[in-house]
Motif scaffolding. Structure first.
Motif, mmCIF file in Angstrom:
data_model
loop_
_atom_site.group_PDB
_atom_site.id
_atom_site.type_symbol
_atom_site.label_atom_id
_atom_site.label_comp_id
_atom_site.label_asym_id
_atom_site.label_seq_id
_atom_site.Cartn_x
_atom_site.Cartn_y
_atom_site.Cartn_z
ATOM 1 N N GLU A 189 0.798 -1.217 0.000
ATOM 2 C CA GLU A 189 0.000 0.000 0.000
ATOM 3 C C GLU A 189 0.830 1.266 0.000
ATOM 4 N N GLN A 190 2.164 1.128 0.117
ATOM 5 C CA GLN A 190 2.993 2.324 0.112
ATOM 6 C C GLN A 190 3.291 2.732 -1.321
ATOM 7 N N SER A 191 3.105 4.006 -1.633
ATOM 8 C CA SER A 191 3.406 4.493 -2.968
ATOM 9 C C SER A 191 4.879 4.857 -3.045
ATOM 10 N N ILE A 192 5.378 4.959 -4.283
ATOM 11 C CA ILE A 192 6.767 5.354 -4.500
ATOM 12 C C ILE A 192 7.008 6.758 -3.950
ATOM 13 N N ASP A 193 6.006 7.620 -4.069
ATOM 14 C CA ASP A 193 6.145 8.991 -3.590
ATOM 15 C C ASP A 193 6.398 9.022 -2.092
ATOM 16 N N LEU A 194 5.657 8.208 -1.349
ATOM 17 C CA LEU A 194 5.795 8.225 0.109
ATOM 18 C C LEU A 194 7.135 7.630 0.533
ATOM 19 N N ILE A 195 7.579 6.595 -0.151
ATOM 20 C CA ILE A 195 8.878 6.029 0.168
ATOM 21 C C ILE A 195 9.972 7.036 -0.173
ATOM 22 N N GLY A 196 9.775 7.763 -1.263
ATOM 23 C CA GLY A 196 10.761 8.741 -1.689
ATOM 24 C C GLY A 196 10.945 9.879 -0.709
ATOM 25 N N LYS A 197 9.973 10.097 0.140
ATOM 26 C CA LYS A 197 10.070 11.151 1.152
ATOM 27 C C LYS A 197 10.869 10.704 2.375
ATOM 28 N N ASN A 198 11.485 9.527 2.278
ATOM 29 C CA ASN A 198 12.296 9.021 3.377
ATOM 30 C C ASN A 198 11.455 8.768 4.621
#
Length: 314
Positions: free
Chosen positions: A7-16
């Motif tokens: 459920e985690q998007s790439i955008d959210l992971i990219g925000k560290n």
């Protein structure tokens, strides 16, 4: 490195940022001396909602409140970053989120509590070395010059890679008689050795970059192995130049092979089962296990005396 969630998007992971999950603990891997990603005291779904009067309580691996600790960055929105991660910082980080839900009709305030658990592990990159195998044709297996030839080969190779502070170790050779359908009986010398990045003086280079020394040594040993590969690619010409005649021992074309060999620093090891999301990492040995040398596995203590992370002995 964090355990990926569907459920985690790439955008959210990219925000560290790494979100919690009330259903299970979340594994997070932090490179030694680096900062962890932000551990978020809520799950992804809750982060999209309005939260009334949130209150966050972060507890570290030793059971103490992390509020006010100098090695953490704790934001007012419940995000935790562990800075300059050390081996002893590994373990369970738990957060309790309490907040209110107000009933629309009665305006009654209901206290809600959620708990999130993060298992945070220190890791290092594996130290690389390269196992090299080559073959040479020879006139007979009982030649005394084989030993001198391998010694000279080692000397030439060491001089080729010495500027990279790498060297040849564990050199061995064996001669085999081989019958082939077309050429009858032939004799070949099988030579094996290890290209290591730990030649004398390597520590001095690491003093300039103490936090990521394995990155430097791994880059150097890769360059050394590639240089040796190029050497064998041109070896027929080299042998003719060195010996001034066609030698009785000749390189077998395309017999060069290179296999990476990983090792971990003491207190670290690999475990594909426990750390699937950091399978290539040297992860800190957990409580009850230890690693006294540069092997790639953590050993289990005979008695559960090692209660800390990163033990080098029980």
């Amino acid at each position: 490195r964090a355990e990926p969630k569907a459920e985690q998007s790439i955008d959210l992971i990219g925000k560290n940022e790494v979100y919690g999950d009330t259903r299970h603990e979340v594994s997070v891997y932090v490179k030694v001396f680096r900062n962890s990603p932000f551990l978020v005291c809520m799950d992804l779904a809750l982060s999209q909602e309005r939260i009334i009067d949130p209150n966050y309580l972060w507890i570290g691996p030793d059971g103490s409140d992390l509020q006010g600790q100098g090695y953490v960055n704790l934001t007012e929105t419940g995000k935790l970053m562990v800075m300059g991660f050390r081996v002893w910082m590994s373990g369970a980080y738990t957060c309790t989120l309490s907040h209110k839900v107000i009933e629309t009709t009665t305006q009654e305030e209901i206290e809600m509590v959620e708990a999130y658990k993060f298992m945070v592990y220190a890791y290092r990159e594996a130290d690389h070395a390269y196992q090299i195998s080559v073959r040479f044709s020879t006139t007979h297996c009982r030649l005394k010059k084989h030993r001198l030839f391998v010694e000279m080969l080692n000397k030439i190779l060491n001089s080729t890679i010495s500027h990279l502070t790498c060297h040849i170790t564990g050199s061995s050779y064996k001669c085999h008689s081989i019958r082939t359908p077309k050429n009858g009986l032939q004799h070949e010398l099988f030579v094996n050795f290890l290209v290591s990045p730990f030649a004398p003086g390597w520590e001095e280079i690491c003093h300039k970059v103490p936090y990521d020394c394995e990155d430097v040594t791994n880059r150097r040993v890769r360059q050394a192995a590639e240089r040796i590969g190029k050497f064998f690619h041109q070896l027929k010409h080299v042998l003719k130049y060195e010996f001034h005649t066609v030698p009785t021992i000749q390189y077998v074309d395309n017999s060069f092979s290179m296999t990476p060999i990983d090792s971990c620093r003491p207190g670290f090891g690999k475990n594909h089962h426990s750390h699937q999301n950091c399978a290539s990492c040297c992860v800190v040995c957990g409580p009850g296990t230890y690693s006294p040398n540069n092997e790639v596995t953590c050993r289990t203590c005979a008695s559960p005396q090692a209660r800390m992370y990163g033990a080098e002995s029980c």
